[in-house]
Design an enzyme around this catalytic site. Structure first.
Site, PDB file in Angstrom:
ATOM      1  N   GLY A  72       0.448 -13.421 -81.891  1.00 31.82           N
ATOM      2  CA  GLY A  72      -0.594 -13.222 -80.885  1.00 31.82           C
ATOM      3  C   GLY A  72      -1.999 -13.406 -81.457  1.00 31.82           C
ATOM      4  CG  HIS A 132      -1.972 -16.183 -90.552  1.00 32.14           C
ATOM      5  ND1 HIS A 132      -1.929 -15.432 -89.408  1.00 32.14           N
ATOM      6  CD2 HIS A 132      -1.984 -17.482 -90.147  1.00 32.14           C
ATOM      7  CE1 HIS A 132      -1.927 -16.249 -88.347  1.00 32.14           C
ATOM      8  NE2 HIS A 132      -1.963 -17.488 -88.776  1.00 32.14           N
ATOM      9  NE  ARG A 154       5.426 -12.150 -79.346  1.00 28.44           N
ATOM     10  CZ  ARG A 154       5.436 -13.382 -78.883  1.00 28.44           C
ATOM     11  NH1 ARG A 154       5.006 -14.387 -79.633  1.00 28.44           N
ATOM     12  NH2 ARG A 154       5.865 -13.636 -77.672  1.00 28.44           N
ATOM     13  NE  ARG A 281       7.755 -20.287 -77.094  1.00 30.75           N
ATOM     14  CZ  ARG A 281       8.741 -19.629 -76.473  1.00 30.75           C
ATOM     15  NH1 ARG A 281       9.558 -20.275 -75.689  1.00 30.75           N
ATOM     16  NH2 ARG A 281       8.914 -18.332 -76.659  1.00 30.75           N
ATOM     17  CE  LYS A 282      10.233 -19.577 -71.515  1.00 30.46           C
ATOM     18  NZ  LYS A 282      11.576 -18.997 -71.699  1.00 30.46           N
ATOM     19  N   GLY A 283       4.336 -16.922 -73.755  1.00 30.29           N
ATOM     20  CA  GLY A 283       3.552 -15.694 -73.779  1.00 30.29           C
ATOM     21  C   GLY A 283       4.216 -14.526 -73.083  1.00 30.29           C
TER      22      GLY A 283
HETATM   23  P1  A3P Z   1       5.428 -17.640 -77.475  1.00 26.11           P
HETATM   24  O1  A3P Z   1       5.821 -18.770 -78.369  1.00 26.11           O
HETATM   25  O2  A3P Z   1       6.434 -16.535 -77.488  1.00 26.11           O
HETATM   26  O3  A3P Z   1       5.086 -18.069 -76.103  1.00 26.11           O
HETATM   27  P2  A3P Z   1      -0.101 -17.093 -82.523  1.00 26.11           P
HETATM   28  O4  A3P Z   1      -1.340 -17.180 -81.717  1.00 26.11           O
HETATM   29  O5  A3P Z   1      -0.115 -15.974 -83.519  1.00 26.11           O
HETATM   30  O6  A3P Z   1       0.268 -18.419 -83.109  1.00 26.11           O
HETATM   31  O7  A3P Z   1       1.071 -16.684 -81.524  1.00 26.11           O
HETATM   32  C1  A3P Z   1       1.519 -17.612 -80.571  1.00 26.11           C
HETATM   33  C2  A3P Z   1       2.224 -16.827 -79.477  1.00 26.11           C
HETATM   34  O8  A3P Z   1       1.276 -16.135 -78.678  1.00 26.11           O
HETATM   35  C3  A3P Z   1       2.989 -17.759 -78.540  1.00 26.11           C
HETATM   36  O9  A3P Z   1       4.094 -16.994 -78.087  1.00 26.11           O
HETATM   37  C4  A3P Z   1       1.956 -17.978 -77.448  1.00 26.11           C
HETATM   38  O10 A3P Z   1       2.499 -18.440 -76.247  1.00 26.11           O
HETATM   39  C5  A3P Z   1       1.394 -16.571 -77.328  1.00 26.11           C
HETATM   40  N1  A3P Z   1       0.062 -16.528 -76.701  1.00 26.11           N
HETATM   41  C6  A3P Z   1      -0.997 -17.341 -76.908  1.00 26.11           C
HETATM   42  N2  A3P Z   1      -2.030 -16.997 -76.155  1.00 26.11           N
HETATM   43  C7  A3P Z   1      -1.630 -15.920 -75.413  1.00 26.11           C
HETATM   44  C8  A3P Z   1      -2.262 -15.119 -74.423  1.00 26.11           C
HETATM   45  N3  A3P Z   1      -3.506 -15.356 -74.020  1.00 26.11           N
HETATM   46  N4  A3P Z   1      -1.555 -14.101 -73.904  1.00 26.11           N
HETATM   47  C9  A3P Z   1      -0.288 -13.847 -74.279  1.00 26.11           C
HETATM   48  N5  A3P Z   1       0.373 -14.583 -75.212  1.00 26.11           N
HETATM   49  C10 A3P Z   1      -0.292 -15.611 -75.780  1.00 26.11           C
END
Ligand code: A3P
Length: 315
Positions: A72, A132, A154, A281-283
């Site tokens: 996230g 990170h 997460r 992706r899906k969030g």
């Molecule tokens: P999913 O692949 O489960 O959809 P990071 O930003 O650390 O790379 O994490 C990516 C994850 O956060 C992805 O999860 C992405 O879809 C989700 N994400 C990105 N923006 C978001 C938002 N505004 N709200 C909720 N989830 C989000």
């Protein structure tokens, strides 16, 4: 070869490596890639971490957004940027000029530290930056100065699922079985995931005024109270007036998945190696049940139970 990779060549050559993934080396208890280039810049690799440890000087007013990949980070960047810049940029979606988050990626609004661009000019971050890097490997001045650290974690099943999709989007697909094997043994970039989380979790208990520990799942469940908590922690709490004028809700909407996904869609970013939509992706919470086998889920739950034994913490 970049100057930074050259500078730490000897030090890196002494680090333990990994037969199963030759790109990884173990540094201060975590796996990192070495000599890794994006757009011919050495980014996100152990050499840059070493350079930050040697050279980076944190300021007391700095805010560091920290996370393991796929937990996230992008969302936390957007929320923090919107919170800290709300007096500068209007939060209404239709207002002009457009809020930066409607036209540029959260990753361009809040830079990652472990990049050559940041190392060469840390001041362009304007006091808000992300990393990170595991807690125990952060540059010493971050630990010793009065700056703030926000961590987002997460649940590991969704992290693995998100990671697996991310690699597919990057055109470097890996079999889910293999990804699971490596992830569960902690052999991924910035892994072990569990040690990464626990390092920041313990720091948040020891230094609650300095380290704020957030969960992706809580942000999904109760964004209002999490956003208020975040604003207060970074020293920019919502005023009584803002609590009633919808500012909190506007920030949640602006940084919501649907909105950011839409804003980051598209082919205009072709000059970038990573297009901006790759982070969306899906969030949703719990999508892992659609991909992981029962056995994988049980194994990951068992590792979590063992790793978190004695801690007042669960995913
Ligand atoms: P999913 O692949 O489960 O959809 P990071 O930003 O650390 O790379 O994490 C990516 C994850 O956060 C992805 O999860 C992405 O879809 C989700 N994400 C990105 N923006 C978001 C938002 N505004 N709200 C909720 N989830 C989000």
């Amino acid at each position: 070869m970049s100057i930074i990779v050259e500078r730490y060549k000897d030090k890196v050559s002494t680090l333990p490596t990994n037969d199963e993934n030759q790109n990884l080396c173990m540094y201060e208890g975590f796996w990192h890639v070495h000599g890794f280039y994006i757009n011919s810049k050495a980014d996100f690799c152990v050499e840059v971490i070493m350079a930050l440890q040697d050279d980076f000087q944190a300021q007391p007013t700095d805010v560091f957004l920290t996370s393991h990949p796929k937990t996230g980070t992008t969302w936390l960047k957007a929320l923090s940027f919107a919170i800290l810049n709300r007096s500068k940029f209007k939060l209404d979606l239709g207002s002009l000029p457009h809020h930066p988050l409607l036209t540029i990626s959260p990753h361009d609004c809040v830079p990652f530290m472990e990049t050559e661009a940041f190392l060469n000019n840390p001041s362009y971050a304007n006091g808000l930056m992300a990393t990170h890097i595991p807690y125990t490997s952060l540059p010493k001045s971050i630990i010793s100065s009065d700056c703030r650290i926000v961590y987002v974690c997460r649940n590991p099943k969704d992290v693995l699922t998100s990671y697996w999709h991310f690699f597919r989007k990057l055109n470097t697909p890996i079999k889910l079985d293999d990804g699971f094997e490596l992830f569960s043994r902690g052999m991924n970039h910035y892994g072990s995931f569990w040690d990464h989380v626990i390092g920041y979790y313990k720091a948040s208990l020891e230094h609650p005024d300095k380290v704020l520990f957030l969960k992706y799942e809580d942000l999904k469940k109760d964004p209002e109270s999490e956003v208020k908590k975040l604003a207060k922690f970074v020293g920019n709490p919502f005023t009584e007036e803002e609590k009633y004028d919808g500012s909190v809700q506007k920030i949640i909407k602006l940084c919501g998945f649907e909105n950011l996904c839409e804003a980051n869609k598209g082919g205009e970013q072709t000059s970038k190696v990573l297009s901006d939509d790759i982070y969306f992706r899906k969030g949703v919470v719990g999508d892992s049940v659609n991909y992981l086998t029962t056995e994988m889920i049980q194994t990951l739950d068992k590792i979590t139970k063992e790793k978190c034994d004695g801690l007042d913490f669960s995913f």
